[in-house]
Design a protein around this motif. Sequence first.
Motif, short mmCIF file in Angstrom:
data_model
loop_
_atom_site.label_atom_id
_atom_site.label_comp_id
_atom_site.label_asym_id
_atom_site.label_seq_id
_atom_site.Cartn_x
_atom_site.Cartn_y
_atom_site.Cartn_z
N ASP A 52 0.80 -1.23 0.00
CA ASP A 52 0.00 0.00 0.00
C ASP A 52 0.82 1.27 0.00
OD1 ASP A 52 -2.70 -1.25 0.16
OD2 ASP A 52 -1.88 -2.05 2.03
N GLY A 53 2.15 1.15 -0.03
CA GLY A 53 3.00 2.34 -0.11
C GLY A 53 2.94 2.96 -1.49
N LYS A 54 3.13 4.28 -1.55
CA LYS A 54 2.99 4.99 -2.82
C LYS A 54 4.22 5.81 -3.20
CE LYS A 54 -2.03 5.37 -2.28
NZ LYS A 54 -3.21 6.28 -2.23
N GLY A 55 5.15 5.98 -2.27
CA GLY A 55 6.27 6.86 -2.57
C GLY A 55 5.75 8.25 -2.88
N THR A 56 6.20 8.84 -3.99
CA THR A 56 5.71 10.16 -4.40
C THR A 56 4.56 10.06 -5.40
OG1 THR A 56 7.36 10.27 -6.16
CG2 THR A 56 7.97 11.19 -4.02
N ASN A 57 4.08 8.86 -5.63
CA ASN A 57 3.00 8.64 -6.60
C ASN A 57 1.65 8.63 -5.90
OD1 ASN A 57 4.72 8.00 -9.09
ND2 ASN A 57 5.52 6.54 -7.58
N SER A 58 0.59 8.58 -6.68
CA SER A 58 -0.76 8.65 -6.11
C SER A 58 -1.44 7.29 -6.07
CB SER A 58 -1.61 9.63 -6.92
OG SER A 58 -1.71 9.20 -8.27
N TYR A 59 -0.71 6.22 -6.34
CA TYR A 59 -1.31 4.89 -6.36
C TYR A 59 -0.29 3.87 -5.88
CZ TYR A 59 0.77 5.87 -10.94
OH TYR A 59 1.60 6.30 -11.93
N SER A 60 -0.80 2.77 -5.35
CA SER A 60 0.02 1.72 -4.76
C SER A 60 0.04 0.48 -5.64
CB SER A 60 -0.54 1.34 -3.38
OG SER A 60 -1.83 0.76 -3.54
N ALA A 61 0.87 -0.47 -5.25
CA ALA A 61 0.91 -1.76 -5.95
C ALA A 61 -0.47 -2.42 -5.90
CB ALA A 61 1.96 -2.66 -5.32
N ARG A 62 -1.11 -2.39 -4.74
CA ARG A 62 -2.43 -3.02 -4.60
C ARG A 62 -3.44 -2.40 -5.57
NH1 ARG A 62 -4.35 -5.81 -0.24
NH2 ARG A 62 -2.86 -4.81 1.17
N GLU A 63 -3.40 -1.08 -5.66
CA GLU A 63 -4.38 -0.39 -6.52
C GLU A 63 -4.15 -0.72 -8.00
OE1 GLU A 63 -5.46 3.61 -3.97
OE2 GLU A 63 -3.45 3.44 -4.84
N ILE A 64 -2.90 -0.85 -8.40
CA ILE A 64 -2.60 -1.24 -9.79
C ILE A 64 -3.12 -2.65 -10.07
CG2 ILE A 64 -0.75 -1.83 -11.39
CD1 ILE A 64 -1.00 1.13 -11.17
#
Length: 582
Positions: free
Chosen positions: A466-478
Amino acid sequence: MKKHIILLLLAITILSGCQDQFAPADDSHFTFENVYKDPTFAEGLLLNAYTALPNIYGFSFNDVATDDAVSNDKSNDYRRMATGQWSAQFNPMNQWDRSYTAIMYLNKLLVESDKINWAPISGEKVSQLYNSRHKGEAYGLRAYFMYCLLQAHGGYDAQGTLLGVPVITAFLENISDFKKPRDTYKDCLTQIYADLSEAEKYLPTDYSNISDASQMLPMYASLGVDVDSYNRVLGDYNKQRMTARIAKGIRAKVALMAASPAYGQESWENAAKYAGESLKLVGGISGLDPQGGLFFLGSNVDKLDILAGKDQGEILWRGSISKSRSLEQNNFPPTLYGNGRINPTQNLVDAFPMANGYPISDASKSGYDPTKPYDGRDPRLANYIIYNRSSFSNKVIYTENEGGNDAVDKISTSTRTGYYMRKLLRSDVNLNPSLLTDQNHYSVHIRYTELFLAYAEAANEAWGPDGKGTNSYSAREIIAAIRKRAGISQPDAYLASITGKDDMRKLIHNERRLELCFEGFRFWDLRRWKESISESANGVKIENNSYTVSAVENRTYSNFMYYAPIPYQEALKLDLVQNAGW
């Protein structure tokens, strides 16, 4: 690598539709001086590199060298390598000659480009436009061919040093010039990144016609060219040539490979960053093409119109469209007049979950019934694989023992596993000798689903599910978006049940296996992940509604084969250090 690159091959008759044309030379004897005078021949340096690009319609299907597929062709090179014949002298994965030959053409272009009059009629300003674009293309293509070389030939030597390939950025004419030791993997990576940065400096994000000078790229606006000249060089006509957008996609591919366990030369954070930069250009998750998983179907292929600027949202980089039927001739079942060459394995079939998202191994939650193994499955199974009693090309295909020539091992062109490949094939091709019909196909270099999966993999490794770094989406969301597009029932309870990085990694690896099957990824993915490469390829025999699964073909790999060899003749001729074990 060739002893000499024969420059006279540049005298090809391929013309750039937007390039200035003028009278030919007085005779037919060409020297390199013609390249300086005639931009048609100069551009041949670049076009030869484009011609050398690998693609998924090369009819090679290296999945046959993995646990995803076998071939009924006994002479298939990937079948031979997977069953014990792979060596530095017999290497179907070899990228050496093609890639270095292309790199030599590109190096020559980069050396000579500033001296070439690219627009002898239109003047210096237009010539500068062409010069900059061609150099940007050359840098981007050189980076891509270096990626191919690094993927196919990078590895550890006997002393445990991770080596790449010789980095060659000059045009070499004599064999003695080629005697350059292998550079480190890291040095190769640095060169690839540098070339991609140069490509982005010169190239637009996309080729697109403009209507006003204010829309020109800043670095080109200062030249003072008119709109028509700008459009001729950087407009719609040039779509699918190298762009800054494509360069970003290549960087994401390179970083994912380099960050993987087999290499560890890049951070997962950077791999996620580079993939994220590419995905931002399509709006992130909202840019996932709803039909992306079916990019090969006629309803998607036939609507493409490059001159009108229309393309699938799924495709980042592709080749030209052409009519053919050879892919179908090779892979249709025999009752449809095909040779049934690529046979998906039971291993791959079992990797598809149920429609509710649960793997079939979860007996309590998936609802999987081994007596009805194809019922209630992930829709991608039916989209990508022909199984017993599937309907394909207006015909029911029977692979059960009582099913005629489509049954397992019935004739030489029958399946060996109980399955036929469906993905990539157009069911509206007709192979009946009295009704032969070709259909449009195109080669694919990069599609966006690959980059979405690259982001998911890197983001999970860097920051967890669920981490996003500087992005607005996570691995789970993809992964949620990809599985929803595939037809997994919503809400996706199985995905929701995953809490840790390890379980998410397994799911991401499996999604990559499904979404990219038969596109040449599995062989390299298993190796960069350092996962098992020796799983037997299994099939199924169906008799009286009884399903018997057994090994069809054993895989004969040793651990050193996580890394492919330097070609034997090149190692010998150029005194190159060989990868350990070969």
